[in-house]
Design a protein around this motif. Structure first.
Motif, PDB file in Angstrom:
ATOM      1  N   ILE A  92      14.084   0.020   0.944  1.00  0.00           N
ATOM      2  CA  ILE A  92      13.586   0.136   2.310  1.00  0.00           C
ATOM      3  C   ILE A  92      12.146  -0.363   2.376  1.00  0.00           C
ATOM      4  CG2 ILE A  92      13.115   1.748   4.189  1.00  0.00           C
ATOM      5  CD1 ILE A  92      15.254   3.579   3.051  1.00  0.00           C
ATOM      6  N   HIS A  93      11.859  -1.196   3.347  1.00  0.00           N
ATOM      7  CA  HIS A  93      10.492  -1.603   3.650  1.00  0.00           C
ATOM      8  C   HIS A  93      10.164  -1.096   5.052  1.00  0.00           C
ATOM      9  CE1 HIS A  93      10.545  -4.498   0.268  1.00  0.00           C
ATOM     10  NE2 HIS A  93      11.780  -4.774   0.656  1.00  0.00           N
ATOM     11  N   SER A  94       8.945  -1.314   5.476  1.00  0.00           N
ATOM     12  CA  SER A  94       8.591  -0.942   6.841  1.00  0.00           C
ATOM     13  C   SER A  94       7.616  -1.969   7.393  1.00  0.00           C
ATOM     14  CB  SER A  94       7.969   0.463   6.854  1.00  0.00           C
ATOM     15  OG  SER A  94       7.742   0.868   8.184  1.00  0.00           O
ATOM     16  N   GLN A  98       0.938  -4.745   6.913  1.00  0.00           N
ATOM     17  CA  GLN A  98       1.423  -4.641   5.541  1.00  0.00           C
ATOM     18  C   GLN A  98       2.635  -3.730   5.504  1.00  0.00           C
ATOM     19  OE1 GLN A  98      -2.462  -3.056   4.332  1.00  0.00           O
ATOM     20  NE2 GLN A  98      -1.314  -1.510   3.229  1.00  0.00           N
ATOM     21  N   CYS A  99       3.403  -3.878   4.440  1.00  0.00           N
ATOM     22  CA  CYS A  99       4.583  -3.037   4.300  1.00  0.00           C
ATOM     23  C   CYS A  99       4.125  -1.580   4.289  1.00  0.00           C
ATOM     24  CB  CYS A  99       5.324  -3.379   3.017  1.00  0.00           C
ATOM     25  SG  CYS A  99       6.816  -2.371   2.823  1.00  0.00           S
ATOM     26  N   ALA A 100       4.825  -0.745   5.063  1.00  0.00           N
ATOM     27  CA  ALA A 100       4.381   0.635   5.222  1.00  0.00           C
ATOM     28  C   ALA A 100       5.363   1.636   4.630  1.00  0.00           C
ATOM     29  CB  ALA A 100       4.137   0.933   6.700  1.00  0.00           C
ATOM     30  N   GLU A 101       6.237   1.170   3.749  1.00  0.00           N
ATOM     31  CA  GLU A 101       7.166   2.092   3.098  1.00  0.00           C
ATOM     32  C   GLU A 101       7.222   1.697   1.630  1.00  0.00           C
ATOM     33  OE1 GLU A 101       9.248   4.545   4.651  1.00  0.00           O
ATOM     34  OE2 GLU A 101       9.720   5.122   2.593  1.00  0.00           O
ATOM     35  N   PHE A 102       6.933   2.658   0.750  1.00  0.00           N
ATOM     36  CA  PHE A 102       6.868   2.317  -0.679  1.00  0.00           C
ATOM     37  C   PHE A 102       8.155   1.631  -1.123  1.00  0.00           C
ATOM     38  CE2 PHE A 102       7.425   3.198  -5.207  1.00  0.00           C
ATOM     39  CZ  PHE A 102       6.299   2.553  -5.674  1.00  0.00           C
ATOM     40  N   CYS A 103       8.009   0.416  -1.688  1.00  0.00           N
ATOM     41  CA  CYS A 103       9.190  -0.394  -1.972  1.00  0.00           C
ATOM     42  C   CYS A 103       9.161  -0.952  -3.377  1.00  0.00           C
ATOM     43  CB  CYS A 103       9.297  -1.516  -0.948  1.00  0.00           C
ATOM     44  SG  CYS A 103       7.851  -2.581  -0.909  1.00  0.00           S
ATOM     45  N   GLY A 104       8.449  -0.288  -4.273  1.00  0.00           N
ATOM     46  CA  GLY A 104       8.408  -0.768  -5.650  1.00  0.00           C
ATOM     47  C   GLY A 104       7.000  -1.134  -6.075  1.00  0.00           C
ATOM     48  N   GLN A 120       4.993  -3.678  -6.388  1.00  0.00           N
ATOM     49  CA  GLN A 120       3.991  -4.444  -5.637  1.00  0.00           C
ATOM     50  C   GLN A 120       4.024  -4.144  -4.141  1.00  0.00           C
ATOM     51  OE1 GLN A 120       1.591  -5.898  -6.893  1.00  0.00           O
ATOM     52  NE2 GLN A 120       2.151  -6.291  -9.002  1.00  0.00           N
ATOM     53  N   HIS A 121       4.443  -2.948  -3.807  1.00  0.00           N
ATOM     54  CA  HIS A 121       4.442  -2.540  -2.400  1.00  0.00           C
ATOM     55  C   HIS A 121       3.080  -2.781  -1.754  1.00  0.00           C
ATOM     56  CE1 HIS A 121       4.396  -0.008   1.121  1.00  0.00           C
ATOM     57  NE2 HIS A 121       3.501   0.768   0.567  1.00  0.00           N
ATOM     58  N   GLY A 122       2.029  -2.436  -2.496  1.00  0.00           N
ATOM     59  CA  GLY A 122       0.671  -2.583  -1.956  1.00  0.00           C
ATOM     60  C   GLY A 122       0.282  -4.032  -1.748  1.00  0.00           C
ATOM     61  N   ARG A 123       1.068  -4.952  -2.320  1.00  0.00           N
ATOM     62  CA  ARG A 123       0.740  -6.371  -2.193  1.00  0.00           C
ATOM     63  C   ARG A 123       1.740  -7.079  -1.281  1.00  0.00           C
ATOM     64  NH1 ARG A 123      -0.936  -8.485  -7.551  1.00  0.00           N
ATOM     65  NH2 ARG A 123      -3.167  -8.232  -7.681  1.00  0.00           N
ATOM     66  N   MET A 124       2.381  -6.316  -0.414  1.00  0.00           N
ATOM     67  CA  MET A 124       3.358  -6.914   0.498  1.00  0.00           C
ATOM     68  C   MET A 124       2.710  -6.993   1.876  1.00  0.00           C
ATOM     69  SD  MET A 124       7.283  -5.835   0.906  1.00  0.00           S
ATOM     70  CE  MET A 124       8.296  -6.473   2.232  1.00  0.00           C
ATOM     71  N   LEU A 125       1.798  -7.943   1.996  1.00  0.00           N
ATOM     72  CA  LEU A 125       1.035  -8.065   3.232  1.00  0.00           C
ATOM     73  C   LEU A 125       1.716  -9.058   4.168  1.00  0.00           C
ATOM     74  CD1 LEU A 125      -2.491  -8.369   1.593  1.00  0.00           C
ATOM     75  CD2 LEU A 125      -1.195  -6.304   2.076  1.00  0.00           C
TER      76      LEU A 125
HETATM   77 CU   LIG Z   1       7.933  -3.399   1.191  1.00  0.00          CU
END
Ligand SMILES: [Cu+2]
Ligand code: HEC
Length: 365
Positions: free
Chosen positions: A190-192, A225-231, A233-238
């Motif tokens: 899941i992403h957000s 940025q992605c707002a749902e922890f997705c693995g 590199q979640h923090g790098r999913m801009l």
């Molecule tokens: Cu994501």
């Protein structure tokens, strides 16, 4: 000792408070740049003040009682204990119920408002969340390209939209590869999707399609940025949204419809490297990437047809500027080294191969 602790706590609290201040904050729901984000702010502000009122009454009551009835030297007797007070109990049941009902009316109205069907002239974009980048496909009939039997325009990282038009986003979780195989399904998470200045936050869930209405009042760049922890590199999913003035939008669409032009010189060598299997069985870029007008049509990675278009400002989850040659070289040298866990493997490219591939990528306007 106690005083010092209190001061330290106050200092830390103040620092935390100040850390929330940023005059140029780019992801600010309180500075909406379009009507849909505006509606959310119009709901947030009154609900916020109701919450402040409740907080002050409840916390104030607790603090007042704690001070008023605190233990004091020489006062051994506990205060009179009250059991049951019908009037008070009815009061503190009805008051919160009324407050909640009052908050519910604008909340439900806004939810319905935002769930409305889009107007007929809305632009439809399918947004896919992948590990760890965003893919955008423009699904309207007038957004078909001149290549690949009229494939839809696709772009990664930057969602380009015209100003003052309603954009209807269909959000899909796509796993590791679009239309993925078994392995890709392992990456189904899941992403957000959230562009705070333009619209509310919406989850991107594999196996279902969610929707967002979005509109930008002015040309400009809006970050998210992605707002749902997705693995990892979640923090790098801009992600960025680039809103263009009407005529710039027309030009952008026209350009996106064109296939890539076969380059010459070093870039031509890069193109051959890109399209042919790499030597020594190292694999091939075309297993995952598409470049319009060539044999590369794989949908698993970002579409590179217009990689060097000025609107494609950033790459690999918008972590690096596309114009940053060093960053692009580092990415090709070993994606894993700059974005640990990246789904693009290391191809052990030589520096000459990297130079040629970079020249090719930069030719893809
Ligand atoms: Cu994501
Ligand atoms: C196994 C699939 C796969 C292969 C093969 C592959 N890539 Fe990628 N590539 C990806 C994925 C996935 C991303 C996005 C990763 C991310 O942002 O975390 C990516 C990102 C990129 C990007 C950044 C694109 C953008 O717009 O964000 C470039 C450039 C790129 N790859 C070039 C290449 C080249 C050149 C080759 C061949 C040497 C290659 N790739 C081979 C999967 C692949």
């Amino acid at each position: 000792m106690r005083k010092r602790l209190l001061w330290a706590a106050a200092g830390i609290g103040l620092l935390l408070l100040l850390s929330g201040c940023a005059p140029e904050a780019t992801q600010d729901t309180l500075q909406p740049q379009g009507p849909y984000a505006e509606k959310l702010k119009d709901l947030f502000i009154p609900v916020f003040w109701v919450a402040v009122f409740v907080f002050i009454v409840v916390e104030g009551g607790i603090v007042w009682i704690a001070i008023r009835y605190r233990h004091r030297k020489g006062r051994e007797r506990i205060p009179a204990q009250v059991h049951g007070n019908t009037r008070l109990e009815i009061g503190w049941t009805i008051a919160p119920a009324l407050i909640l009902a009052g908050v519910m009316v604008p909340t439900v109205a806004t939810i319905w408002d935002l769930a409305r069907k889009p107007p007929d002239d809305a632009i439809n974009v399918t947004v896919r969340g992948l590990q760890w980048w965003w893919d955008f496909e423009y699904t309207d009939d007038d957004m078909r390209t001149s290549y690949g039997d009229g494939a839809s325009i696709r772009a990664a990282d930057v969602l380009v939209i015209p100003e003052d038009r309603v954009i209807y986003l269909s959000l899909e979780g796509a796993g590791g590869g679009i239309g993925g195989d078994a392995e890709a399904r392992d990456y189904m998470v899941i992403h957000s999707f959230w562009i705070p200045e333009l619209a509310g936050k919406q989850d991107v869930v594999p196996g279902r399609t969610n929707h967002i209405l979005m509109q930008a009042d002015h040309p400009g760049m809006y970050e998210g940025q992605c707002a749902e922890f997705c693995g990892l590199q979640h923090g790098r999913m801009l992600v960025r949204v680039r809103a263009l003035a009407a005529e710039d939008w027309e030009a952008w669409v026209e350009n996106q419809k064109q296939a890539s032009v076969a380059p010459t010189g070093l870039a031509r060598e890069g193109m051959d490297l890109f399209l042919e299997p790499l030597s020594d069985g190292r694999g091939s870029c075309v297993t995952c990437h598409a470049v319009g007008g060539t044999d590369a049509t794989a949908p698993a990675g970002p579409d590179l047809t217009h990689f060097a278009d000025p609107t494609h400002e950033c790459f690999a989850g918008c972590n690096w500027e596309t114009s940053d040659r060093d960053a692009l070289e580092a990415w090709l040298r070993n994606p894993d080294a700059v974005k640990l866990g990246s789904k693009m493997p290391d191809y052990h490219l030589s520096e000459d191969e990297i130079d040629a591939l970079v020249a090719y990528l930069y030719s893809l306007k």
